[in-house]
Design a protein around this motif. Structure first.
Motif, PDB file in Angstrom:
ATOM      1  N   GLN A  38       0.821  -1.210   0.000  1.00  0.00           N
ATOM      2  CA  GLN A  38       0.000   0.000   0.000  1.00  0.00           C
ATOM      3  C   GLN A  38       0.856   1.262   0.000  1.00  0.00           C
ATOM      4  O   GLN A  38       0.538   2.233  -0.697  1.00  0.00           O
ATOM      5  CB  GLN A  38      -0.947  -0.015   1.187  1.00  0.00           C
ATOM      6  N   TYR A  86      -5.442  -6.909  -4.815  1.00  0.00           N
ATOM      7  CA  TYR A  86      -5.548  -5.446  -4.792  1.00  0.00           C
ATOM      8  C   TYR A  86      -6.988  -5.010  -4.546  1.00  0.00           C
ATOM      9  O   TYR A  86      -7.221  -4.020  -3.854  1.00  0.00           O
ATOM     10  CB  TYR A  86      -4.981  -4.847  -6.080  1.00  0.00           C
ATOM     11  N   GLN A  87      -7.947  -5.740  -5.067  1.00  0.00           N
ATOM     12  CA  GLN A  87      -9.338  -5.405  -4.760  1.00  0.00           C
ATOM     13  C   GLN A  87      -9.616  -5.543  -3.268  1.00  0.00           C
ATOM     14  O   GLN A  87     -10.253  -4.681  -2.674  1.00  0.00           O
ATOM     15  CB  GLN A  87     -10.287  -6.312  -5.545  1.00  0.00           C
ATOM     16  N   GLN A  88      -9.091  -6.605  -2.652  1.00  0.00           N
ATOM     17  CA  GLN A  88      -9.277  -6.785  -1.213  1.00  0.00           C
ATOM     18  C   GLN A  88      -8.598  -5.681  -0.419  1.00  0.00           C
ATOM     19  O   GLN A  88      -9.166  -5.173   0.544  1.00  0.00           O
ATOM     20  CB  GLN A  88      -8.703  -8.134  -0.764  1.00  0.00           C
ATOM     21  N   TYR A  90      -7.941  -2.609  -1.174  1.00  0.00           N
ATOM     22  CA  TYR A  90      -8.495  -1.260  -1.296  1.00  0.00           C
ATOM     23  C   TYR A  90     -10.006  -1.199  -1.091  1.00  0.00           C
ATOM     24  O   TYR A  90     -10.567  -0.127  -1.111  1.00  0.00           O
ATOM     25  CB  TYR A  90      -8.070  -0.643  -2.632  1.00  0.00           C
ATOM     26  N   GLN A  91     -10.629  -2.339  -0.839  1.00  0.00           N
ATOM     27  CA  GLN A  91     -12.048  -2.320  -0.472  1.00  0.00           C
ATOM     28  C   GLN A  91     -12.216  -2.274   1.037  1.00  0.00           C
ATOM     29  O   GLN A  91     -13.284  -1.977   1.529  1.00  0.00           O
ATOM     30  CB  GLN A  91     -12.778  -3.527  -1.043  1.00  0.00           C
ATOM     31  N   SER A  92     -11.135  -2.594   1.750  1.00  0.00           N
ATOM     32  CA  SER A  92     -11.254  -2.596   3.223  1.00  0.00           C
ATOM     33  C   SER A  92     -10.744  -1.303   3.811  1.00  0.00           C
ATOM     34  O   SER A  92     -10.238  -0.450   3.202  1.00  0.00           O
ATOM     35  CB  SER A  92     -10.470  -3.765   3.809  1.00  0.00           C
TER      36      SER A  92
END
Length: 92
Positions: A38, A86-88, A90-92
């Motif tokens: 990140q 990356y979806q996980q 930046y979704q949290s």
């Protein structure tokens, strides 16, 4: 988060690992790798894989303890196959 870095035990059977060539070894947690994924994306716009982020985290640990010298590490891959990760992140 449902991923984690390989543990040292996972790597000892690798025919590609020649640990005697390294001057130093550093253990890196999955959380440290996640932080650097990140942070590097935010600061540099680079998408690192978990293993590359782990290599960076280890290199930073080594560099922090040096009085002088150069630290070299290799990023073993990029993030192109980690879209779901990356979806996980930046979704949290």
């Amino acid at each position: 988060m449902n991923w984690k870095l390989e543990t040292p035990g996972d790597l000892t059977s690798s025919p590609h690992l020649h640990s005697s060539l390294a001057h130093q070894h550093e253990l890196v947690t999955s959380e440290e790798a996640r932080y650097w994924i990140q942070e590097v994306a935010r600061l540099e716009g680079l998408l690192l894989s978990p293993s590359s982020a782990g290599a960076l985290a280890g290199a930073i640990k080594v560099a922090e303890n040096l009085d002088s010298g150069v630290v070299v590490t290799i990023f073993p891959d990029d993030a192109s196959k980690y879209g779901a990760l990356y979806q996980q992140l930046y979704q949290s």
